[in-house]
Design an enzyme around this catalytic site. Structure first.
Site, PDB file in Angstrom:
ATOM      1  N   CYS A 167      -4.855   6.215  -4.402  1.00 36.53           N
ATOM      2  CA  CYS A 167      -3.855   4.491  -4.218  1.00 36.53           C
ATOM      3  C   CYS A 167      -2.747   4.527  -4.953  1.00 36.53           C
ATOM      4  O   CYS A 167      -2.532   5.179  -5.354  1.00 36.53           O
ATOM      5  CB  CYS A 167      -4.656   4.013  -5.616  1.00 36.53           C
ATOM      6  SG  CYS A 167      -4.307   2.328  -5.241  1.00 36.53           S
ATOM      7  N   CYS A 187       1.019  -1.203   0.077  1.00 35.31           N
ATOM      8  CA  CYS A 187       0.167   0.158  -0.117  1.00 35.31           C
ATOM      9  C   CYS A 187       0.874   1.015  -0.345  1.00 35.31           C
ATOM     10  O   CYS A 187       1.592   1.449   0.837  1.00 35.31           O
ATOM     11  CB  CYS A 187      -0.753   0.195   1.100  1.00 35.31           C
ATOM     12  SG  CYS A 187      -1.649   1.609   1.431  1.00 35.31           S
ATOM     13  N   HIS A 210      -1.807  -4.479 -11.327  1.00 36.43           N
ATOM     14  CA  HIS A 210      -2.981  -3.452 -11.222  1.00 36.43           C
ATOM     15  C   HIS A 210      -3.296  -3.659 -12.501  1.00 36.43           C
ATOM     16  O   HIS A 210      -2.668  -4.480 -13.908  1.00 36.43           O
ATOM     17  CB  HIS A 210      -2.152  -2.225 -11.143  1.00 36.43           C
ATOM     18  CG  HIS A 210      -1.932  -2.096  -9.274  1.00 36.43           C
ATOM     19  ND1 HIS A 210      -2.598  -0.990  -9.006  1.00 36.43           N
ATOM     20  CD2 HIS A 210      -1.393  -2.248  -8.486  1.00 36.43           C
ATOM     21  CE1 HIS A 210      -2.466  -0.645  -7.761  1.00 36.43           C
ATOM     22  NE2 HIS A 210      -1.351  -1.798  -7.609  1.00 36.43           N
ATOM     23  N   GLY A 247      -1.466   2.006  -6.502  1.00 38.96           N
ATOM     24  CA  GLY A 247      -2.300   1.958  -8.572  1.00 38.96           C
ATOM     25  C   GLY A 247      -1.526   4.210  -9.541  1.00 38.96           C
ATOM     26  O   GLY A 247      -1.102   3.512 -10.842  1.00 38.96           O
ATOM     27  N   GLU A 277      -9.588  -0.401  -5.345  1.00 39.81           N
ATOM     28  CA  GLU A 277      -9.135  -1.154  -5.189  1.00 39.81           C
ATOM     29  C   GLU A 277      -9.374  -2.659  -4.755  1.00 39.81           C
ATOM     30  O   GLU A 277     -10.337  -2.637  -5.012  1.00 39.81           O
ATOM     31  CB  GLU A 277      -8.469  -0.345  -4.251  1.00 39.81           C
ATOM     32  CG  GLU A 277      -7.323   0.954  -4.655  1.00 39.81           C
ATOM     33  CD  GLU A 277      -6.753   0.779  -3.208  1.00 39.81           C
ATOM     34  OE1 GLU A 277      -5.905  -0.294  -2.738  1.00 39.81           O
ATOM     35  OE2 GLU A 277      -6.739   2.558  -2.478  1.00 39.81           O
TER      36      GLU A 277
END
Length: 287
Positions: free
Chosen positions: A226, A75, A168, A229, A217
Site C-alpha cells: 500500500c 492510491c 490512515h 500506507g 485497506e
C-alpha cells in the site's frame, strides 16, 4: 460492451488500468466489483481510470475504485502504475506529469533507473481533517506525534491518525507476522471514530531506516503493498522520533522508499510499477 484493460502491479498491489480517453466508461458499482473479482472477473485491489484533465495546467485526471466498487481519493502504488501506463500507451511523452486526483494534484516522474517517484503532497496530521473524531479522548505524546487510544476487540490500541489524501490509522507492533491483522484490520477500518472509514497500518520497526508493514485497506482488505500506507507509516515513525528519512518499507509484495523532511513538507514515494498483461472483458451482462 467490451472493455480493453491492462493488468499492472506495484510491489504486489495489483490494478486493472483503463484508458477512458480512447473508450467510453460509465460503469455501475456492480460492474466495478465484477472487474475486481478474482474468481469471476479480472481481479484487482483497485481499478485505475485514466481520463482527460478537468483542471488547467494538468496532464491527466486519475480516478480510483476499490474492489468493493467505491471510489476513493488516493492510491500511491496506483499512481506509479498510472505513470507507467500513460507512457507505455503513448498518451504522453513526458517523464514528469501533473495528475488530478479526488484529493488534489500529484506529480509523479519516471526516474532514469526505471523506478517511479511520486510527490504525494504534505501529510495531514490534524485529526479533524483526516478525519478522526478525537473528542473526549486524551492523547499520549511521543516525539512530535499524538497517539490516540482506540478500543479494538476488547483491548486498547494506540494509533496515529494521518491522511495522505486518504485516511490512515497507524500503530507500532512487535511483529507484523504475529499480529492479528485479519481480525483487528476490519474493526479499525470500520471504527466509528473514523467517519469515512480508514486504512489500518501495522508497523514493525527494524531499525531507524527500515520497517516492515502490513496494511488492511479500506474497501479492499489486506493487500500485498500500500503506497499511501507506506507513506503514512514512515511519516508516523519520523514524527514520533523513531525513524529517519529516507525509510525503506518492506511489505509482503515488495519494497518502497519513502522520504519526508518533516511537517509542512511533501512526502516522496519511490518504487516499481510493472505491466503484467492486457486484454478485453465483456461487461454486457453485468448491470
Amino acid at each position: 460492451m467490451k472493455l480493453k484493460f491492462t493488468k499492472m502491479h506495484g510491489a504486489g498491489n495489483d490494478f486493472v488500468v483503463i484508458d477512458a480517453i480512447n473508450q467510453h466508461i460509465n460503469f455501475t458499482p456492480a460492474q466495478w466489483r465484477f472487474i475486481a473479482d478474482r474468481r469471476f472477473g479480472i481481479g484487482a485491489d483497485q481499478i485505475l481510470v485514466v481520463e482527460r484533465p478537468v483542471q488547467p495546467d494538468v496532464d491527466f485526471r486519475y480516478r480510483i475504485y476499490n474492489a468493493d466498487g467505491g471510489e476513493v481519493e488516493q492510491c500511491g502504488n496506483g499512481s506509479r502504475a498510472f505513470v507507467q501506463f500513460v507512457i507505455e500507451k503513448g498518451l504522453t511523452d513526458k517523464t514528469s506529469i501533473r495528475v488530478e486526483t479526488m484529493s488534489g494534484i500529484i506529480e509523479p516522474r519516471l526516474e532514469a533507473d526505471g523506478k517511479i517517484t511520486v510527490n504525494m503532497g504534505a501529510p495531514v496530521l490534524e485529526p479533524s481533517r483526516v478525519p478522526f473524531l478525537s473528542e473526549s479522548l486524551t492523547a499520549s505524546h511521543q516525539g512530535d506525534d499524538s497517539l490516540w487510544p482506540l478500543e479494538i476487540n476488547g483491548k486498547q490500541a494506540w494509533i496515529s491518525a494521518v491522511s495522505m489524501g486518504n485516511p490512515h490509522a497507524v500503530q507500532v507492533v512487535a511483529s507484523v507476522d504475529d499480529y492479528p491483522v485479519q481480525v483487528d484490520g476490519p474493526l479499525i477500518e470500520n471504527h466509528p471514530r473514523f467517519p469515512k472509514r480508514v486504512n489500518a497500518g501495522f508497523m514493525q520497526i527494524l531499525d531507524r531506516r527500515h520497517i516492515r508493514l502490513r496494511v488492511f485497506e479500506r474497501g479492499a482488505g489486506e493487500t500485498l503493498a500500500c503506497g499511501t500506507g507506506a507513506c503514512a507509516a514512515a511519516v508516523t515513525g519520523i514524527h514520533r522520533g523513531l525513524l529517519d528519512s529516507p525509510v525503506r518499507v518492506s511489505m509482503r509484495g515488495g519494497e518502497l522508499s519513502i522520504a519526508w523532511k518533516g511537517e509542512g513538507h511533501p512526502v516522496f514515494l519511490s518504487g516499481p510499477a510493472v505491466t503484467v498483461f492486457e486484454g478485453e472483458i465483456n461487461l454486457s451482462e453485468i448491470q
